[in-house]
Write an enzyme that holds these catalytic residues in place. Structure first.
Site, PDB file in Angstrom:
ATOM      1  N   GLY A 104       4.984   1.954  -5.857  1.00 47.84           N
ATOM      2  CA  GLY A 104       6.092   1.815  -5.067  1.00 47.84           C
ATOM      3  C   GLY A 104       7.003   0.427  -5.496  1.00 47.84           C
ATOM      4  O   GLY A 104       8.206   0.339  -5.313  1.00 47.84           O
ATOM      5  N   ARG A 173      -0.659  -1.081   2.932  1.00 50.47           N
ATOM      6  CA  ARG A 173      -1.147  -0.711   4.471  1.00 50.47           C
ATOM      7  C   ARG A 173      -0.518   0.536   4.852  1.00 50.47           C
ATOM      8  O   ARG A 173       0.718   1.026   4.678  1.00 50.47           O
ATOM      9  CB  ARG A 173      -0.625  -1.785   5.138  1.00 50.47           C
ATOM     10  N   ARG A 179      -3.169  -6.921   6.493  1.00 50.16           N
ATOM     11  CA  ARG A 179      -3.410  -7.053   5.225  1.00 50.16           C
ATOM     12  C   ARG A 179      -4.938  -6.988   4.693  1.00 50.16           C
ATOM     13  O   ARG A 179      -5.383  -6.693   3.841  1.00 50.16           O
ATOM     14  CB  ARG A 179      -2.544  -8.334   4.697  1.00 50.16           C
ATOM     15  N   ASN A 211      -2.162  -7.338  -1.942  1.00 53.06           N
ATOM     16  CA  ASN A 211      -2.816  -7.805  -0.604  1.00 53.06           C
ATOM     17  C   ASN A 211      -4.278  -7.686  -0.484  1.00 53.06           C
ATOM     18  O   ASN A 211      -4.869  -6.661  -1.186  1.00 53.06           O
ATOM     19  CB  ASN A 211      -1.977  -7.285   0.581  1.00 53.06           C
ATOM     20  N   ASP A 242       8.813 -13.550   1.924  1.00 48.48           N
ATOM     21  CA  ASP A 242       8.680 -14.270   3.113  1.00 48.48           C
ATOM     22  C   ASP A 242       9.908 -15.043   3.066  1.00 48.48           C
ATOM     23  O   ASP A 242      10.786 -15.305   4.107  1.00 48.48           O
ATOM     24  CB  ASP A 242       7.655 -15.137   3.423  1.00 48.48           C
ATOM     25  N   HIS A 269       0.398 -15.553   3.378  1.00 48.93           N
ATOM     26  CA  HIS A 269       1.045 -14.473   3.368  1.00 48.93           C
ATOM     27  C   HIS A 269       0.323 -13.524   4.318  1.00 48.93           C
ATOM     28  O   HIS A 269      -0.066 -12.242   3.715  1.00 48.93           O
ATOM     29  CB  HIS A 269       1.464 -13.973   1.977  1.00 48.93           C
TER      30      HIS A 269
HETATM   31  N1  LIG Z   1       2.841 -10.356  -1.709  1.00 50.83           N
HETATM   32  C1  LIG Z   1       3.910  -9.223  -1.026  1.00 50.83           C
HETATM   33  O1  LIG Z   1       4.717 -10.044  -0.265  1.00 50.83           O
HETATM   34  C2  LIG Z   1       3.522  -8.027  -0.613  1.00 50.83           C
HETATM   35  C3  LIG Z   1       2.660  -7.152  -1.364  1.00 50.83           C
HETATM   36  N2  LIG Z   1       2.505  -6.121  -1.330  1.00 50.83           N
HETATM   37  C4  LIG Z   1       1.098  -5.198  -1.963  1.00 50.83           C
HETATM   38  O2  LIG Z   1       1.378  -4.786  -3.012  1.00 50.83           O
HETATM   39  C5  LIG Z   1       0.342  -3.745  -3.386  1.00 50.83           C
HETATM   40  C6  LIG Z   1       1.107  -2.559  -4.137  1.00 50.83           C
HETATM   41  O3  LIG Z   1       1.781  -1.944  -3.180  1.00 50.83           O
HETATM   42  P1  LIG Z   1       2.694  -0.570  -3.614  1.00 50.83           P
HETATM   43  O4  LIG Z   1       3.580  -0.760  -4.919  1.00 50.83           O
HETATM   44  O5  LIG Z   1       3.540  -0.282  -2.366  1.00 50.83           O
HETATM   45  O6  LIG Z   1       1.473   0.377  -3.544  1.00 50.83           O
HETATM   46  P2  LIG Z   1       1.508   1.943  -4.493  1.00 50.83           P
HETATM   47  O7  LIG Z   1       0.307   2.410  -4.276  1.00 50.83           O
HETATM   48  O8  LIG Z   1       2.849   2.453  -4.316  1.00 50.83           O
HETATM   49  O9  LIG Z   1       1.271   1.250  -5.824  1.00 50.83           O
HETATM   50  C7  LIG Z   1       0.189   0.702  -6.275  1.00 50.83           C
HETATM   51  C8  LIG Z   1      -0.120   1.030  -7.876  1.00 50.83           C
HETATM   52  O10 LIG Z   1      -1.235   0.247  -8.253  1.00 50.83           O
HETATM   53  C9  LIG Z   1      -1.737   1.196  -9.142  1.00 50.83           C
HETATM   54  N3  LIG Z   1      -3.166   0.890  -9.236  1.00 50.83           N
HETATM   55  C10 LIG Z   1      -4.230   1.327  -8.474  1.00 50.83           C
HETATM   56  N4  LIG Z   1      -5.351   0.568  -9.022  1.00 50.83           N
HETATM   57  C11 LIG Z   1      -5.028  -0.138 -10.317  1.00 50.83           C
HETATM   58  C12 LIG Z   1      -5.865  -0.444 -11.270  1.00 50.83           C
HETATM   59  N5  LIG Z   1      -7.041  -0.776 -11.193  1.00 50.83           N
HETATM   60  N6  LIG Z   1      -5.134  -0.994 -12.069  1.00 50.83           N
HETATM   61  C13 LIG Z   1      -3.700  -0.955 -12.380  1.00 50.83           C
HETATM   62  N7  LIG Z   1      -3.078  -0.148 -11.434  1.00 50.83           N
HETATM   63  C14 LIG Z   1      -3.552   0.261 -10.227  1.00 50.83           C
HETATM   64  C15 LIG Z   1      -1.583   2.688  -8.729  1.00 50.83           C
HETATM   65  O11 LIG Z   1      -1.981   3.639  -9.462  1.00 50.83           O
HETATM   66  C16 LIG Z   1      -0.068   2.713  -8.292  1.00 50.83           C
HETATM   67  O12 LIG Z   1       0.685   3.188  -9.170  1.00 50.83           O
HETATM   68  C17 LIG Z   1      -0.148  -3.566  -1.969  1.00 50.83           C
HETATM   69  O13 LIG Z   1      -1.457  -3.968  -2.211  1.00 50.83           O
HETATM   70  C18 LIG Z   1       0.816  -4.171  -0.964  1.00 50.83           C
HETATM   71  O14 LIG Z   1      -0.015  -4.478   0.212  1.00 50.83           O
HETATM   72  C19 LIG Z   1       3.534  -5.188  -0.703  1.00 50.83           C
HETATM   73  C20 LIG Z   1       4.423  -5.641  -0.097  1.00 50.83           C
HETATM   74  C21 LIG Z   1       4.516  -7.226  -0.130  1.00 50.83           C
HETATM   75  O1  LIG Z   2       3.104  -5.780   5.051  1.00 46.10           O
HETATM   76  C1  LIG Z   2       2.640  -5.426   4.098  1.00 46.10           C
HETATM   77  O2  LIG Z   2       1.403  -4.845   4.088  1.00 46.10           O
HETATM   78  C2  LIG Z   2       3.170  -5.687   2.719  1.00 46.10           C
HETATM   79  C3  LIG Z   2       3.522  -7.188   2.751  1.00 46.10           C
HETATM   80  O3  LIG Z   2       2.612  -8.128   2.526  1.00 46.10           O
HETATM   81  C4  LIG Z   2       4.777  -7.413   3.256  1.00 46.10           C
HETATM   82  O4  LIG Z   2       5.674  -6.541   3.294  1.00 46.10           O
HETATM   83  O5  LIG Z   2       5.101  -8.758   3.444  1.00 46.10           O
END
Ligand SMILES: NC(=O)C1=CN([C@@H]2O[C@H](COP(=O)(O)OP(=O)(O)OC[C@H]3O[C@@H](n4cnc5c(N)ncnc54)[C@H](O)[C@@H]3O)[C@@H](O)[C@H]2O)C=CC1
Ligand SMILES: O=C([O-])CC(=O)C(=O)O
Length: 412
Positions: A104, A173, A179, A211, A242, A269
């Protein structure tokens, strides 16, 4: 098509990527374009700190330095403007890898990075579904070459020669989760990916999105230490979202021009560890106690706001891709020698007694160049209390990450 139709995308630097039909007489149907001086005032990202601090005596830049910087940036942008109207070559030739590129966040992030004139190659890695994403993206006629890599056997090739590695791999999540509830799955994913980073591109900047960032960054650091290649200046927890949210919500609340607003966000975060320093908002603006409380809580819960709105289908992806693209672009500009790059990030730090802490940093060619200590000086009573209150939770998330990485090492 109407002669005036135009769409310009900005991802937070003074570089804009524009698709403009008709009104730019020498431009290609789709091109890479610099907005010159106008963008210096109007961008919400990388240069926001500089533009705002130019107008403030209390900024971390002196007035004279700011004026000189503004002059040199304007000149540079003018030159870039001239050359980019005629060439469709990358301005620099950096290689970026996204691990988790079919997800995503990964997909829109890949699109935004594909639009960067600083990138010559974009390596998309995932455990599945990445071929189609790469085929699709590769048809965009922007300069960088897109390559796809699937599964562990291709991970090393995905990372060879890369300058910046961005890691959004892992599970997001669902409503009701914190998280930290993602730790059990994502800790192992980050560990495995960082081992490959250590083996294949130990000098790269590493951007951790997965996360819980408060723990995954310490995990990454421990793994890099175990491999003997840890450079604390090059490991970044991406907390840009943020800042993006704080800027948006403050501008809305105070009816300010969005592109002018810059709010540093420190701590970590997750929940209360996210601490927006509203008293340090640029331009200077006053808030009632109620506004401070309301804005702080909204910024801290903004991730949950999205998780609940998405009702089980994931967490923030588009705003996260935007924020991550801003951080990537800032890193590339720093690597390219821009001496004026400031972002907030969760990094190894000695600003507080905690070993990792998010704060505004100056980024240079070798990574973190300086910590902007002034943000943590002269805090309000509310901010000071919130800072003390976040420390136990952040400390325990850091310790959890370190313990996980060390346990894995003993077991191996
Ligand atoms: N730092 C921040 O501010 C934020 C962090 N996140 C985090 O980002 C992460 C990803 O979120 P999304 O993209 O929405 O999830 P998602 O599920 O849509 O995509 C995650 C991708 O990671 C891949 N994946 C899983 N295991 C893997 C591996 N071993 N090697 C390579 N790819 C792998 C999956 O196949 C999938 O394509 C989550 O942990 C989420 O909590 C989300 C939003 C903000
Ligand atoms: O809230 C979550 O799980 C994803 C994230 O880190 C954010 O949107 O800041």
């Amino acid at each position: 098509m109407a002669a005036s139709s135009a769409a310009t995308f900005s991802i937070g630097t003074n570089v804009s990527f524009g698709c403009k039909v008709g009104s730019l007489s020498q431009s290609k149907p789709f091109g890479v374009r610099f907005n010159s001086q106008n963008s210096l005032k109007s961008f919400s990202g990388l240069k926001a700190v500089t533009s705002v601090s130019c107008e403030s005596d209390s900024s971390f830049l002196g007035k004279e330095t700011s004026a000189a910087l503004r002059g040199s940036i304007a000149l540079k942008a003018q030159k870039e403007n001239q050359s980019y109207q005629y060439h469709l070559q990358p301005q620099a030739a950096f290689k970026v890898a996204i691990l988790g590129a079919a997800g995503g966040i990964g997909q829109p992030l890949a699109l935004l990075i594909k639009m960067s004139p600083l990138v010559s190659a974009l390596h998309l890695y995932d455990i599945a579904n990445v071929k189609g994403v790469a085929a699709d993206l590769s048809h965009c006629n922007t300069p960088s070459q897109v390559l796809d890599f699937t599964g562990a056997s291709e991970l090393g090739s995905a990372l060879k020669g890369v300058d910046v590695v961005v890691i959004p791999a892992g599970v997001p999540r669902k409503p009701g989760m914190t998280r930290d509830d993602l730790f059990n799955i994502n800790a192992g994913i980050v560990k495995n990916l960082i081992e490959a980073v250590a083996d294949n591109c130990p000098d790269a900047f590493i951007h951790i999105i997965s996360n819980p960032v408060n723990s995954t960054v310490p995990i990454a650091a421990e793994i890099l230490k175990q491999k003997g290649v840890f450079d604390p200046k090059k490991l970044f927890g991406v907390s840009t979202l943020d800042v993006v949210r704080a800027n948006t919500f403050v501008a809305q609340k105070k009816n300010l021009k969005l592109i002018d607003v810059d709010v540093p966000v420190v701590g970590g975060h997750a929940g209360i560890t996210i601490l927006p320093l509203l008293s340090k908002t640029k331009p200077s603006v006053s808030f009632t106690d109620e506004e401070v409380q309301e804005l702080t809580v909204r910024i801290q819960n903004a991730g949950t706001e999205v998780v609940e709105a998405k009702a089980g289908t994931g967490s923030a992806t588009l705003s996260m891709a935007y924020a991550a693209a801003r951080f990537v672009e800032s890193s590339l500009r720093a690597l390219d020698g821009d001496g004026d790059v400031y972002e907030c990030s969760y990094v190894q730090s000695d600003l507080t007694e905690l070993p990792y802490f998010a704060s505004r940093i100056k980024i240079g060619k070798k990574g973190v160049e300086a910590f902007i200590t002034s943000d943590l000086q002269g805090l309000t009573e509310y901010e000071q209390k919130a800072l003390e209150a976040l420390k136990p939770e952040l400390k325990s998330s850091i310790e959890k990450g370190i313990a996980f990485a060390n346990k894995q090492a003993v077991a191996a």
